[in-house]
Design a protein around this motif. Structure first.
Motif, mmCIF file in Angstrom:
data_model
loop_
_atom_site.group_PDB
_atom_site.id
_atom_site.type_symbol
_atom_site.label_atom_id
_atom_site.label_comp_id
_atom_site.label_asym_id
_atom_site.label_seq_id
_atom_site.Cartn_x
_atom_site.Cartn_y
_atom_site.Cartn_z
ATOM 1 N N ASP A 334 13.954 28.085 -0.828
ATOM 2 C CA ASP A 334 13.441 29.279 -1.493
ATOM 3 C C ASP A 334 14.515 29.953 -2.343
ATOM 4 N N HIS A 335 15.773 29.734 -2.001
ATOM 5 C CA HIS A 335 16.868 30.317 -2.774
ATOM 6 C C HIS A 335 17.177 29.518 -4.041
ATOM 7 N N ARG A 336 16.694 28.285 -4.108
ATOM 8 C CA ARG A 336 16.890 27.473 -5.312
ATOM 9 C C ARG A 336 15.668 27.674 -6.208
ATOM 10 N N HIS A 343 11.249 35.599 -8.381
ATOM 11 C CA HIS A 343 10.865 36.869 -7.750
ATOM 12 C C HIS A 343 10.920 36.790 -6.227
ATOM 13 N N ARG A 344 10.868 35.587 -5.676
ATOM 14 C CA ARG A 344 10.893 35.441 -4.217
ATOM 15 C C ARG A 344 12.220 35.864 -3.602
ATOM 16 N N ALA A 414 0.508 36.342 -3.013
ATOM 17 C CA ALA A 414 -0.558 35.352 -2.848
ATOM 18 C C ALA A 414 -0.077 34.089 -2.142
ATOM 19 N N ASP A 415 1.229 33.855 -2.138
ATOM 20 C CA ASP A 415 1.788 32.668 -1.489
ATOM 21 C C ASP A 415 2.282 32.950 -0.077
ATOM 22 N N GLY A 416 2.062 34.176 0.418
ATOM 23 C CA GLY A 416 2.435 34.494 1.784
ATOM 24 C C GLY A 416 3.852 34.984 1.959
ATOM 25 N N TYR A 417 4.555 35.306 0.885
ATOM 26 C CA TYR A 417 5.917 35.847 1.002
ATOM 27 C C TYR A 417 5.830 37.353 1.259
#
Length: 530
Positions: A334-336, A343-344, A414-417
């Motif tokens: 997720d960091h890449r 935005h994550r 919308a992706d659950g983050y």
């Protein structure tokens, strides 16, 4: 298959399970000569750690400690902590890591609440001994460093055999208890079961990827569930755990590089402090494989800088002590980011490890749609058994369907983050430490010169946030003489320093609504600019 699953027994629902005390038993059986702990000038093998915790367990049993009795540890991270942790478990007792940074009255309050049979004081904690020994029910106070009138740990345990008592606690028994300050200002004991601990380990272990060549460092005290979790993961996977307590960012940089640390857990403030040092840019970070962080927001600019300098994987975790640590994680992948996913980095990740997460409207209880803010709720095997001796507060925190109401405000995309926006309980996060205004306010209102007080968090370049007290003076001579230094000094005699206000403002009256409720939002607008 779960990282925990290989060779472990299973709980009733089929999930892998390892007892807390079995962590050292298993590692000692698999790799007795492997390095469990590294202290300055000394290496402790898993066989040695297993034996010393056996002696500690035998000493407890010889003193009449019974299953379910509490055994406290107050001190910095050290090998003695693991004797208490695993030794208490092997005796069927409940280890209770306590915050060594607390002021003496705070320490005494927790000891009186938890009613331990034995208390172990780490180096430099001997000054608590006399007061703790006088608490009804405390049978023995043990010190790591010899102290007059108190039991010396080495002498006490050396008289015992190094054979394992062989006691096996039930998975649903309380395995460990942590104390945290509640919004009422009274510290609460949080009972975590064997199932809670096992559930909490499965997900981060799959992300962190320890092995027997790993060297882990947690300059986060083990009375925090975050530091505790890293220690257990390292012990379970046969990795070496570095038992050094660095004194400031420069020393932390030195320790990371001198000992070739591969895995570490830090709060964002400390990462920022490290990056502020020029030597961080020229250091050798080739051994560093993973940094875990959490406990406070990580500015995106700091995260990008840290990625460039350290060149390792990053993992963010979100959770509470009541959830045995992390329930949502921002994984290395997720960091890449790409332009579509950058935005994550502002999120705390997605729920993992078999847990569930919801964001609800706190007024109606209805689930909020993506992007809408509400209260964060979590459910799963991680969720605490209960608050110690607080059935009403337990019922208020965990509803009939098993959902833990965190009091944190957030939203899901919308992706659950999960994105955190505010803290519904007004908690202040100062340098990764949780500060509850109600606790500080309770102490300050005991000053004869204080008629009313409200504590809020104000921005701090160094700590992220710091407590500030807004005070209404009393009408007597004590109030007339009251100044900021007196308020801060009063707090520092009674509270850990990180909880104490760094600034004080005096007002004629606190803002209240028509119902007499304090309007802290107005105070934040005026004094914190938020």
């Amino acid at each position: 298959m779960s990282t925990l699953a290989a060779g472990l027994e299973t709980h009733g629902d089929g999930s892998p399970f390892v007892r807390l005390e079995d962590v050292v038993r298993r590692s000692a059986a698999h790799d007795p000569e492997g390095t469990a702990l590294i202290e300055p000038g000394r290496r402790v093998t898993f066989a040695e750690l297993d034996a010393s915790s056996n002696r500690f367990a035998r000493a407890l049993l010889a003193d009449g400690v019974q299953p379910g009795d509490r055994v406290c540890h107050i001190g910095e991270n050290s090998a003695a902590f693991f004797d208490v942790l695993y030794g208490a478990g092997k005796a069927g007792a409940i280890p209770v890591p306590m915050n060594f940074r607390l002021a003496p009255p705070e320490v005494l309050h927790i000891v009186e609440d938890v009613q331990p049979r034995v208390v172990v004081l780490g180096a430099g904690m001997e000054h608590h001994g006399a007061a703790i020994a006088a608490v009804p029910g405390v049978a023995r106070v043990v010190t790591v460093e010899p102290a007059d009138g108190l039991t010396d740990l080495s002498t006490w345990t050396s008289e015992q055999p190094a054979t394992d008592p062989g006691i096996a606690r039930d998975p649903e028994d309380t395995a460990v208890m942590f104390y945290t300050s509640g919004t009422t200002g009274r510290p609460k004991g949080i009972e975590l079961t064997g199932v809670n601990v096992s559930s909490s380990l499965a997900c981060p272990l799959s992300l962190v990827r320890f092995d027997r060549a790993s060297v882990a460092l947690a300059p986060v005290p083990f009375f925090h569930v975050t530091g505790f979790g890293l220690a257990l993961m390292a012990n379970l996977k046969g990795s070496a755990l570095l038992m050094i307590n660095p004194q400031g960012p420069a020393d932390l940089l030195r320790v990371f590089q001198e000992y070739r640390v591969s895995h570490g857990v830090l709060v964002p403030t400390v990462i920022q402090f490290m990056l502020d040092l020029p030597e961080s840019r020229t250091g050798d970070w080739s051994a560093l494989r993973c940094l875990m962080y959490g406990g406070a927001p990580m500015p995106e600019s700091v995260l990008r800088d840290a990625t460039d300098v350290f060149g390792c994987d990053f993992i963010q975790g979100y959770g509470l002590t009541e959830s045995t640590g992390g329930v949502a994680f921002l994984a290395p992948e997720d960091h890449r980011t790409t332009p579509e996913t950058v935005h994550r980095l502002r999120s705390v990740g997605r729920v993992r490890g078999g847990n569930e997460l919801r964001v609800i409207d706190p007024r109606t209880g209805a689930d909020q749609p993506p992007g809408e803010r509400g209260e964060v709720l979590v459910r799963g095997g991680n969720i605490m058994k209960r608050y110690w001796n607080r059935p009403e507060e337990t019922a208020a925190a965990i509803d009939a369907d098993g959902w833990l109401h965190t009091g944190d405000g957030g939203s899901l995309d919308a992706d659950g983050y999960l994105y955190l926006h505010d803290r519904l309980k007004d908690m202040i996060v100062s340098g990764g430490e949780n500060v509850y205004p109600a606790e500080v306010e309770s102490v300050l209102t005991a000053h004869p010169g204080v008629a009313q007080v409200a504590v809020i968090g104000v921005p701090s370049d160094r700590w992220g946030e710091s407590p500030m007290a807004i005070v209404v003076r009393s009408s007597g001579p004590e109030g007339a003489a009251l100044d900021a230094a007196a308020v801060i000094g009063w707090a520092r005699e009674r509270l850990a320093h990180y909880k104490c206000p760094v600034d004080v403002a005096f007002v004629d009256a606190l803002p209240l609504n028509a119902s007499g409720k304090l309007l802290k939002a107005r105070l934040r607008e005026e004094f914190a600019g938020s």
